[in-house]
Design a protein around this motif. Structure first.
Motif, PDB file in Angstrom:
ATOM      1  N   GLU A 224       0.976  -1.268   0.012  1.00 50.50           N
ATOM      2  CA  GLU A 224      -0.113  -0.182   0.012  1.00 50.50           C
ATOM      3  C   GLU A 224       0.831   1.059  -0.134  1.00 50.50           C
ATOM      4  O   GLU A 224       0.523   2.321  -0.312  1.00 50.50           O
ATOM      5  CB  GLU A 224      -0.796   0.080   1.335  1.00 50.50           C
ATOM      6  CG  GLU A 224      -2.077  -0.988   1.056  1.00 50.50           C
ATOM      7  CD  GLU A 224      -1.717  -2.396   1.535  1.00 50.50           C
ATOM      8  OE1 GLU A 224      -0.527  -2.587   2.355  1.00 50.50           O
ATOM      9  OE2 GLU A 224      -2.144  -3.439   1.142  1.00 50.50           O
ATOM     10  N   GLU A 225       2.148   1.157   0.463  1.00 53.30           N
ATOM     11  CA  GLU A 225       2.913   2.272   0.689  1.00 53.30           C
ATOM     12  C   GLU A 225       3.829   2.635  -0.463  1.00 53.30           C
ATOM     13  O   GLU A 225       4.473   3.587  -0.724  1.00 53.30           O
ATOM     14  CB  GLU A 225       4.087   2.322   1.686  1.00 53.30           C
ATOM     15  CG  GLU A 225       3.318   2.154   3.049  1.00 53.30           C
ATOM     16  CD  GLU A 225       4.066   1.570   4.176  1.00 53.30           C
ATOM     17  OE1 GLU A 225       4.269   2.415   5.169  1.00 53.30           O
ATOM     18  OE2 GLU A 225       4.853   0.815   4.197  1.00 53.30           O
ATOM     19  N   ILE A 226       3.754   1.909  -1.802  1.00 56.77           N
ATOM     20  CA  ILE A 226       4.682   1.937  -2.738  1.00 56.77           C
ATOM     21  C   ILE A 226       3.944   2.167  -3.985  1.00 56.77           C
ATOM     22  O   ILE A 226       2.792   1.922  -4.087  1.00 56.77           O
ATOM     23  CB  ILE A 226       5.486   0.750  -2.910  1.00 56.77           C
ATOM     24  CG1 ILE A 226       4.651  -0.798  -3.401  1.00 56.77           C
ATOM     25  CG2 ILE A 226       6.509   0.582  -1.739  1.00 56.77           C
ATOM     26  CD1 ILE A 226       5.595  -1.728  -3.690  1.00 56.77           C
ATOM     27  N   ALA A 227       4.820   2.437  -4.993  1.00 54.42           N
ATOM     28  CA  ALA A 227       4.024   2.637  -6.545  1.00 54.42           C
ATOM     29  C   ALA A 227       4.987   1.945  -7.445  1.00 54.42           C
ATOM     30  O   ALA A 227       6.272   1.534  -7.011  1.00 54.42           O
ATOM     31  CB  ALA A 227       4.073   4.069  -6.786  1.00 54.42           C
TER      32      ALA A 227
ATOM     33  N   HIS B  74       9.006   4.601  -3.640  1.00 53.42           N
ATOM     34  CA  HIS B  74       8.225   4.969  -2.417  1.00 53.42           C
ATOM     35  C   HIS B  74       8.970   6.665  -2.154  1.00 53.42           C
ATOM     36  O   HIS B  74      10.096   6.761  -1.993  1.00 53.42           O
ATOM     37  CB  HIS B  74       8.825   4.359  -1.324  1.00 53.42           C
ATOM     38  CG  HIS B  74       8.202   4.723   0.249  1.00 53.42           C
ATOM     39  ND1 HIS B  74       6.895   4.678   0.378  1.00 53.42           N
ATOM     40  CD2 HIS B  74       8.711   4.938   1.048  1.00 53.42           C
ATOM     41  CE1 HIS B  74       6.765   5.115   1.622  1.00 53.42           C
ATOM     42  NE2 HIS B  74       7.862   5.542   2.101  1.00 53.42           N
ATOM     43  N   ASN B  75       8.181   7.575  -2.186  1.00 50.90           N
ATOM     44  CA  ASN B  75       8.327   8.878  -1.955  1.00 50.90           C
ATOM     45  C   ASN B  75       9.472   9.128  -2.721  1.00 50.90           C
ATOM     46  O   ASN B  75      10.426   9.979  -2.241  1.00 50.90           O
ATOM     47  CB  ASN B  75       8.633   9.106  -0.362  1.00 50.90           C
ATOM     48  CG  ASN B  75       7.849   9.118   0.654  1.00 50.90           C
ATOM     49  OD1 ASN B  75       6.546   9.059   0.233  1.00 50.90           O
ATOM     50  ND2 ASN B  75       7.714   8.531   1.819  1.00 50.90           N
ATOM     51  N   GLY B  76       9.467   8.817  -3.991  1.00 51.11           N
ATOM     52  CA  GLY B  76      10.550   9.369  -4.925  1.00 51.11           C
ATOM     53  C   GLY B  76      11.727   8.471  -4.846  1.00 51.11           C
ATOM     54  O   GLY B  76      12.411   8.674  -5.821  1.00 51.11           O
ATOM     55  N   ARG B  77      11.752   7.795  -4.172  1.00 53.43           N
ATOM     56  CA  ARG B  77      13.086   6.981  -4.058  1.00 53.43           C
ATOM     57  C   ARG B  77      12.817   5.589  -4.640  1.00 53.43           C
ATOM     58  O   ARG B  77      11.813   4.869  -4.491  1.00 53.43           O
ATOM     59  CB  ARG B  77      13.438   6.605  -2.573  1.00 53.43           C
ATOM     60  CG  ARG B  77      14.797   5.767  -2.400  1.00 53.43           C
ATOM     61  CD  ARG B  77      15.409   5.427  -1.342  1.00 53.43           C
ATOM     62  NE  ARG B  77      16.192   4.384  -1.009  1.00 53.43           N
ATOM     63  CZ  ARG B  77      16.645   3.701  -0.205  1.00 53.43           C
ATOM     64  NH1 ARG B  77      15.923   3.844   0.845  1.00 53.43           N
ATOM     65  NH2 ARG B  77      17.615   2.953  -0.439  1.00 53.43           N
ATOM     66  N   GLU B  78      13.969   5.189  -5.754  1.00 55.65           N
ATOM     67  CA  GLU B  78      13.686   3.989  -6.375  1.00 55.65           C
ATOM     68  C   GLU B  78      14.404   2.741  -5.971  1.00 55.65           C
ATOM     69  O   GLU B  78      15.499   2.982  -5.244  1.00 55.65           O
ATOM     70  CB  GLU B  78      14.086   4.019  -7.864  1.00 55.65           C
ATOM     71  CG  GLU B  78      13.336   5.036  -8.736  1.00 55.65           C
ATOM     72  CD  GLU B  78      13.963   5.439  -9.961  1.00 55.65           C
ATOM     73  OE1 GLU B  78      15.006   4.462 -10.475  1.00 55.65           O
ATOM     74  OE2 GLU B  78      13.777   6.270 -10.802  1.00 55.65           O
ATOM     75  N   TYR B  79      13.679   1.687  -5.616  1.00 51.40           N
ATOM     76  CA  TYR B  79      14.290   0.411  -4.918  1.00 51.40           C
ATOM     77  C   TYR B  79      14.576  -0.709  -6.077  1.00 51.40           C
ATOM     78  O   TYR B  79      13.446  -0.725  -7.026  1.00 51.40           O
ATOM     79  CB  TYR B  79      13.321   0.016  -3.952  1.00 51.40           C
ATOM     80  CG  TYR B  79      13.042   0.830  -2.722  1.00 51.40           C
ATOM     81  CD1 TYR B  79      13.772   0.656  -1.535  1.00 51.40           C
ATOM     82  CD2 TYR B  79      12.453   1.913  -2.776  1.00 51.40           C
ATOM     83  CE1 TYR B  79      13.730   1.289  -0.621  1.00 51.40           C
ATOM     84  CE2 TYR B  79      12.285   2.959  -1.655  1.00 51.40           C
ATOM     85  CZ  TYR B  79      12.919   2.413  -0.643  1.00 51.40           C
ATOM     86  OH  TYR B  79      12.693   3.138   0.676  1.00 51.40           O
TER      87      TYR B  79
END
Length: 88
Positions: A44-47, A68-73
């Motif tokens: 739910e927190e990621i895109a 998540h919040n503009g950071r790429e994982y």
């Protein structure tokens, strides 16, 4: 001819996905869950969640990516044992 080769490769890959499930290897969803747990995040927190099966240096892995919040994982998870072999 090129289309036939691509179609055959696609069919092999699709067939391989179902076979992996029967061989005790991780599924894409299991690999995603491992990556999310390492990041300390929930679905739910990621895109932009995306996972893809690949073989790197003879090791079958799932490449799992999300933001998540503009950071790429970016995680590479062993499809054989669930170990994280690479993350960024």
């Amino acid at each position: 001819m090129k289309r036939i080769v691509l179609l055959l490769l696609a069919l092999l890959l699709l067939g391989g996905c179902s076979e992996r499930k029967n061989t005790g290897m991780l599924t894409a969803e299991e690999a995603e869950n491992i990556a999310l747990a390492k990041a300390g995040l929930t679905r739910e927190e990621i895109a932009g969640l995306h996972s893809e099966y690949d073989v790197e240096r003879g090791v079958p892995v799932y490449e799992v990516e999300f933001t998540h919040n503009g950071r790429e994982y970016d995680y590479h998870i062993s499809a054989e044992n669930g170990q994280i072999v690479y993350w960024e």
